[in-house]
Design an enzyme around this catalytic site. Structure first.
Site, PDB file in Angstrom:
ATOM      1  N   SER A 218       0.829  -1.211   0.000  1.00  0.00           N
ATOM      2  CA  SER A 218       0.000   0.000   0.000  1.00  0.00           C
ATOM      3  C   SER A 218       0.859   1.254   0.000  1.00  0.00           C
ATOM      4  CB  SER A 218      -0.902   0.016   1.233  1.00  0.00           C
ATOM      5  OG  SER A 218      -1.675  -1.151   1.267  1.00  0.00           O
TER       6      SER A 218
HETATM    7  N1  SAM Z   1      -0.352  -4.631   4.055  1.00  0.00           N
HETATM    8  C1  SAM Z   1       0.399  -5.236   2.997  1.00  0.00           C
HETATM    9  C2  SAM Z   1       1.775  -4.629   2.883  1.00  0.00           C
HETATM   10  O1  SAM Z   1       2.147  -3.787   3.725  1.00  0.00           O
HETATM   11  O2  SAM Z   1       2.519  -5.035   1.976  1.00  0.00           O
HETATM   12  C3  SAM Z   1      -0.316  -5.110   1.676  1.00  0.00           C
HETATM   13  C4  SAM Z   1      -1.469  -6.026   1.588  1.00  0.00           C
HETATM   14  S1  SAM Z   1      -2.063  -6.270  -0.056  1.00  0.00           S
HETATM   15  C5  SAM Z   1      -2.829  -4.732  -0.411  1.00  0.00           C
HETATM   16  C6  SAM Z   1      -3.412  -7.379   0.321  1.00  0.00           C
HETATM   17  C7  SAM Z   1      -2.962  -8.783   0.690  1.00  0.00           C
HETATM   18  O3  SAM Z   1      -4.111  -9.495   1.127  1.00  0.00           O
HETATM   19  C8  SAM Z   1      -2.385  -9.568  -0.481  1.00  0.00           C
HETATM   20  O4  SAM Z   1      -1.101 -10.015  -0.149  1.00  0.00           O
HETATM   21  C9  SAM Z   1      -3.367 -10.725  -0.644  1.00  0.00           C
HETATM   22  O5  SAM Z   1      -2.759 -11.920  -1.070  1.00  0.00           O
HETATM   23  C10 SAM Z   1      -3.946 -10.837   0.752  1.00  0.00           C
HETATM   24  N2  SAM Z   1      -5.251 -11.516   0.847  1.00  0.00           N
HETATM   25  C11 SAM Z   1      -6.325 -11.422   0.054  1.00  0.00           C
HETATM   26  N3  SAM Z   1      -7.332 -12.185   0.505  1.00  0.00           N
HETATM   27  C12 SAM Z   1      -6.878 -12.800   1.629  1.00  0.00           C
HETATM   28  C13 SAM Z   1      -7.441 -13.715   2.564  1.00  0.00           C
HETATM   29  N4  SAM Z   1      -8.694 -14.163   2.450  1.00  0.00           N
HETATM   30  N5  SAM Z   1      -6.689 -14.123   3.586  1.00  0.00           N
HETATM   31  C14 SAM Z   1      -5.410 -13.689   3.728  1.00  0.00           C
HETATM   32  N6  SAM Z   1      -4.820 -12.817   2.891  1.00  0.00           N
HETATM   33  C15 SAM Z   1      -5.544 -12.379   1.849  1.00  0.00           C
END
Ligand code: SAM
Length: 201
Positions: free
Chosen positions: A42
């Protein structure tokens, strides 16, 4: 929460450590950047704002859904007692874990699976941070939030969502406010936009 400590740590944290080699030169930009597997880290200003909204305390137990690169995890781990972080993509989790261990964080616990269902073994959590866009407010996350707790979660369709602050009163009542419009990648899984093919069920 100690705002000064948050800002000092945030400024000292080298975002390039959380990026692949071909993206490191863009680390200083206040923009989301690709981290592989169609996912993003993000934009730093939003990470800071969401951390302020979540307002962790030094003794907080935090559940984080969507570890991604581990950048947000590092900030939460610095500002709290324990972070339980869940990521669905095993390769991203392995990289994030390596980075966080290299930074000497020993208060982070990792799980690969569907975070939209939380991590019930260690509930309740004082704070819950969701960093992917949910289809609806996941009931299991609400159940796993402690009384007096706070949850920050984007809810809405792909491309634009409402960033929600959910608070649970000491009596267990739920209050929800919309903070602003944001754009996150989709949450997968039971309360997300697709089932996601999880293997931990
Ligand atoms: N906060 C993170 C960072 O600082 O890099 C960025 C997160 S990214 C915007 C969203 C993440 O959520 C992705 O890595 C994705 O694979 C994960 N994600 C999506 N659905 C998910 C789920 N049901 N359970 C766990 N992770 C999930």
């Amino acid at each position: 929460m100690d705002q000064k400590e948050l800002e000092t740590f945030f400024r000292s944290l080298d975002r390039s450590l959380f990026l692949e080699d071909d993206m490191k030169e863009y680390a200083y930009l206040d923009q989301p950047l690709p981290i592989g597997f169609g996912q993003t880290i993000s934009q730093p200003s939003l990470v800071l704002e969401m951390t302020r909204l979540l307002s962790p305390e030094k003794d907080s137990r935090i559940l984080e859904i969507g570890t991604g690169s581990g950048f947000q995890t590092a900030i939460l781990a610095k500002m709290s007692a324990e972070v339980y972080t869940v990521e669905r993509i095993v390769e991203l989790m392995e990289k994030a874990k390596k980075r966080l261990e290299a930074l000497n964080f020993s208060n982070v616990f990792y799980k690969v699976g569907d975070g939209s269902r939380g991590w019930h073994e260690y509930a309740p959590y004082d704070r819950i941070m969701v960093t992917a866009a949910a289809r609806v407010l996941p009931g299991e996350l609400v159940n796993q939030l402690a009384n007096g707790g706070r949850m920050v979660i984007p809810i809405g369709p792909p491309f634009v969502q409402e960033l929600k602050l959910i608070t649970k009163t000491d009596d267990g009542d739920i209050q929800m406010e919309t903070v602003e419009m944001v754009r996150f990648v989709e949450l997968q899984g039971q309360y997300g936009w697709t089932e996601g093919g999880f293997t931990d069920e």
